[in-house]
Design a protein around this motif. Structure first.
Motif, PDB file in Angstrom:
ATOM      1  N   ARG A  24      -2.339   1.068  -6.259  1.00  0.00           N
ATOM      2  CA  ARG A  24      -2.092   2.350  -7.000  1.00  0.00           C
ATOM      3  C   ARG A  24      -3.188   3.260  -6.997  1.00  0.00           C
ATOM      4  O   ARG A  24      -2.861   4.444  -7.096  1.00  0.00           O
ATOM      5  N   LYS A  25      -4.609   2.620  -7.033  1.00  0.00           N
ATOM      6  CA  LYS A  25      -5.765   3.572  -7.166  1.00  0.00           C
ATOM      7  C   LYS A  25      -6.551   3.968  -6.092  1.00  0.00           C
ATOM      8  O   LYS A  25      -7.287   4.742  -5.971  1.00  0.00           O
ATOM      9  N   GLY A  26      -6.379   2.806  -4.985  1.00  0.00           N
ATOM     10  CA  GLY A  26      -7.182   2.899  -3.671  1.00  0.00           C
ATOM     11  C   GLY A  26      -8.539   2.827  -3.849  1.00  0.00           C
ATOM     12  O   GLY A  26      -8.872   1.839  -4.761  1.00  0.00           O
ATOM     13  N   VAL A  27      -9.483   3.059  -2.942  1.00  0.00           N
ATOM     14  CA  VAL A  27     -10.985   2.955  -2.976  1.00  0.00           C
ATOM     15  C   VAL A  27     -11.559   3.589  -3.861  1.00  0.00           C
ATOM     16  O   VAL A  27     -11.639   4.801  -3.876  1.00  0.00           O
ATOM     17  N   TYR A  74       5.563  -2.657  -2.283  1.00  0.00           N
ATOM     18  CA  TYR A  74       5.294  -3.179  -0.853  1.00  0.00           C
ATOM     19  C   TYR A  74       5.290  -2.223   0.176  1.00  0.00           C
ATOM     20  O   TYR A  74       5.670  -2.642   1.171  1.00  0.00           O
ATOM     21  N   SER A  75       4.586  -0.941  -0.083  1.00  0.00           N
ATOM     22  CA  SER A  75       4.447  -0.193   0.814  1.00  0.00           C
ATOM     23  C   SER A  75       3.515  -0.036   1.954  1.00  0.00           C
ATOM     24  O   SER A  75       2.246  -0.400   1.586  1.00  0.00           O
ATOM     25  N   GLN A  76       3.818  -0.236   3.006  1.00  0.00           N
ATOM     26  CA  GLN A  76       2.944  -0.313   4.371  1.00  0.00           C
ATOM     27  C   GLN A  76       2.212   0.726   4.595  1.00  0.00           C
ATOM     28  O   GLN A  76       1.115   0.605   4.674  1.00  0.00           O
ATOM     29  N   GLN A  77       2.672   1.898   4.165  1.00  0.00           N
ATOM     30  CA  GLN A  77       1.919   3.331   4.334  1.00  0.00           C
ATOM     31  C   GLN A  77       0.850   3.186   3.433  1.00  0.00           C
ATOM     32  O   GLN A  77      -0.317   3.419   3.656  1.00  0.00           O
ATOM     33  N   MET A 106      -5.520  -7.866   3.680  1.00  0.00           N
ATOM     34  CA  MET A 106      -4.375  -8.326   3.333  1.00  0.00           C
ATOM     35  C   MET A 106      -3.774  -7.659   2.135  1.00  0.00           C
ATOM     36  O   MET A 106      -4.408  -7.568   0.981  1.00  0.00           O
ATOM     37  N   PRO A 107      -2.395  -7.671   2.132  1.00  0.00           N
ATOM     38  CA  PRO A 107      -1.619  -6.991   0.789  1.00  0.00           C
ATOM     39  C   PRO A 107      -1.162  -8.411   0.074  1.00  0.00           C
ATOM     40  O   PRO A 107      -0.624  -9.193   0.716  1.00  0.00           O
ATOM     41  N   PRO A 138       7.841 -12.642   1.748  1.00  0.00           N
ATOM     42  CA  PRO A 138       9.088 -12.141   2.266  1.00  0.00           C
ATOM     43  C   PRO A 138       9.084 -10.468   2.053  1.00  0.00           C
ATOM     44  O   PRO A 138       9.893  -9.882   2.571  1.00  0.00           O
ATOM     45  N   ASN A 139       8.318 -10.409   1.069  1.00  0.00           N
ATOM     46  CA  ASN A 139       8.210  -8.691   0.541  1.00  0.00           C
ATOM     47  C   ASN A 139       7.604  -7.999   1.366  1.00  0.00           C
ATOM     48  O   ASN A 139       7.391  -6.641   1.252  1.00  0.00           O
TER      49      ASN A 139
END
Length: 632
Positions: A141-144, A175-178, A202-203, A217-218
């Protein structure tokens, strides 16, 4: 009965087989780091839980604590497994470094959960100093964030080359790839700027368990490894240290009786075998290995990482702090270096102040020059700096009071990594990595002299000494010091008086009155006093010298018993009443900055050789007391 015995034997054999298998698993040390609340403790708790490293009573207590704390949907709060301090549980953050052990079928692990809060960056450095791999966690949610960059830079600076970028809490961004791709791209740009050539992204969700032990699976769009399989299979170059030249710092001289003398320590690099030629550094003495002793018996050969006791064929000097090395390829010695420093104290670095430098078992006095630059962790720009404050990272030159055995940190963590310790408080104030020795350190050597300091003193028929007068401005230091020298002169003693004001007209005319300049002022005077003592003189000095650390620095320069600290104890009100030079009046009006006693502190001596109470005795009486003490 025989069936029972057979069962017990079978169980025992199974245990032995398990222990044998466990003993030969490789070990991976890694850290989790990143910003506050990125989920480091939760991730480690999840790893312990999934690897079945939690006992039933621990699990029951964890479930009870989770309900009491009130986690989402009353699910297990894995962070509680790791955050053991009460303050950590109250605030929901990690403060101390928590080390945990767990094991899988393929590998053993020691993980350090390091604090994310900027205030505890020093604890993160502690955890990273022995790690082989770093998991940099990022809240999806916050990023780098700034602390992400700081921890990544420190991990790289400390020699960690295996980096996992774990984008955590993917469950909170659907689980947003973007989102994942944007964070990885942002981090890659920063990583390239600091020299991190490669990392594994890795997510994950430490809370939900996504991509921890198996593909989730998500995240069907992610085809990379899950975290645990990656940790099990990542290559650690365990043979790298063994391929280097042999090095072992002596931690203890083992002499249980007259028939045994060995030198104990952990082999930092290379390997050693019976009969090998070795050199003791810095003395340069050589011998051969006669025995390699361990608790389990003698060995024919030992390698990097093993703790052993080495015995020599010859009786040569070797002490704690010395390094035993391959005779044909010894490490360097020097007393001046360039180093990268991470500052860990709330009090700023004071250039010129003497700190203790500890490198392995070696302990020396060291001074740090004004930094060449500090590093802006967000832009990686090199910024001009006169000091380093808490959590700052910079590059500076360091000078030690005697040569130390070293290698660059890039070549050897054990011979290139050091800590700085405050001499007064004994607190660790900084950690550093030696980059290289300065060329001038290799080109300047002590010149052997035929006329010794003892010969100088014998010619003058006296014992050298340094009478160090310290006290507030106006306390009477110069007056009493002048009387002492006159009395000694009438007794045909060879003396010289170094007065604070007089020195600033010549030798120290380039120095001001900032804290750093005052420290340099005392350092120079100490060096001059040392040379005069070497010449056999009784040196009388009169300096405010407000800081205990610098007075101790000068004491350490002298021979034992030659430094006599004399505290001229005059109350501030009385010194200000005298105000012969009008300095207090200027300081009170703001015309004179950094004046001792007004806007700059005076640290009262704790154990001076003499304390002169100027309210209870005259200057003449004080001078008589000092001369009697000197000649006693």
């Amino acid at each position: 009965m025989s069936s029972s015995y057979q069962t017990e034997e079978l169980i025992a054999s199974d245990i032995d087989a398990y222990l044998e298998q466990h003993q030969h698993k490789s070990l991976l040390r890694f850290i989790t780091c990143g910003s506050v609340d990125d989920g480091k403790s939760t991730l480690i708790g999840r790893l312990l839980y999934d690897s079945k490293m939690i006992f039933e009573d621990q699990l029951a207590a964890l479930e009870a604590d989770s309900k009491r704390v009130g986690t989402q949907g009353q699910e297990i709060d894995f962070a509680l497994l790791v955050d053991g301090l009460a303050a950590e549980r109250e605030q929901g953050i990690t403060i101390d470094v928590a080390y945990r052990f767990f094991s899988t079928e393929k590998r053993k692990f020691i993980v350090a959960d390091t604090p994310g809060h900027e205030q505890y960056t020093r604890n993160m450095v502690t955890g990273a100093s022995t790690a082989d791999l770093a998991i940099i966690l990022i809240d999806a949610r916050k990023g780098v964030l700034t602390q992400t960059r700081r921890h990544s830079y420190l991990a790289h600076l400390l020699g960690i080359r295996n980096i996992v970028l774990a984008v955590n809490k993917m469950d909170l961004v659907d689980y947003s790839q973007q989102v994942f791709d944007d964070i990885v791209a942002d981090y890659r740009e920063f990583a390239n700027s600091i020299g991190i050539a490669d990392f594994t992204a890795m997510p994950i969700s430490g809370f939900k368990g996504d991509n921890i032990t198996a593909p989730s699976p998500n995240t069907p769009w992610y085809s990379g490894p899950s975290l645990v399989p990656h940790l099990e299979n990542v290559e650690i170059n365990v043979d790298a240290d063994q391929a280097k030249p042999f090095r072992m710092a002596v931690q203890w001289v083992n002499r249980p009786n007259l028939d045994f003398r060995g030198f104990s320590g952990q082999i930092a690099s290379g390997e050693v075998a019976k009969g090998d030629a070795v050199r003791v550094v810095p003395s340069g003495k050589t011998s051969r290995i006669s025995r390699i002793v361990t608790m389990d018996g003698d060995l024919d050969k030992a390698v990097a990482g093993q703790s052993v006791t080495l015995c020599f064929e010859d009786e040569i000097d070797c002490s704690r702090g010395d390094v035993i090395a391959a005779a044909h390829n010894p490490p360097q010695t020097a007393d001046q270096f360039e180093a990268s420093i991470v500052w860990m104290s709330d009090d700023d670095l004071i250039p010129g102040r003497a700190y203790l430098l500890k490198l392995g078992p070696q302990l020396v006095s060291a001074t740090v020059k004004e930094p060449k630059y500090s590093i802006n962790i967000n832009t990686m720009d090199h910024l001009a700096a006169k000091t380093l404050d808490l959590n700052a990272i910079g590059v500076a030159e360091i000078t030690t009071d005697k040569p130390i055995v070293f290698e660059s940190y890039a070549a050897s963590r054990s011979l290139g990594g050091f800590i700085l310790i405050d001499k007064v408080t004994n607190a660790t104030v900084g950690a550093g990595m030696l980059n290289f020795s300065l060329r001038r350190a290799q080109n300047v050597h002590w010149q052997a002299l035929d006329v010794s300091r003892e010969a100088h003193a014998n010619l003058k028929n006296q014992k050298p000494a340094v009478l160090w007068f310290t006290g507030l401005s106006g306390s009477g230091k110069s007056t009493i010091a002048n009387l002492v020298e006159k009395k000694l002169h009438r007794m045909n003693r060879h003396t010289f008086l170094l007065d604070g004001d007089n020195i600033r007209h010549g030798l120290n005319k380039d120095l001001g009155f900032t804290e750093a300049d005052r420290i340099e002022n005392i350092r120079r005077v100490g060096e001059v006093a040392k040379l005069m003592a070497d010449a056999g003189l009784i040196v009388v000095t009169a300096f405010i010298s407000p800081f205990r650390a610098e007075r101790k620095m000068v004491r350490d320069m002298m021979q034992s018993g030659e430094f006599i600290e004399i505290f001229i104890d005059t109350p501030l009100a009385e010194a200000e009443r005298r105000d012969v030079k009008g300095l207090y009046k200027k300081a009170r009006s703001g015309q004179l900055k950094n004046f001792t006693g007004i806007d700059s502190p005076y640290e009262v001596p704790e154990n001076p050789e003499l304390r002169i109470d100027t309210m209870a005795m005259t200057p003449e009486q004080a001078a008589d007391m000092i001369v009697d003490r000197l000649l006693a």
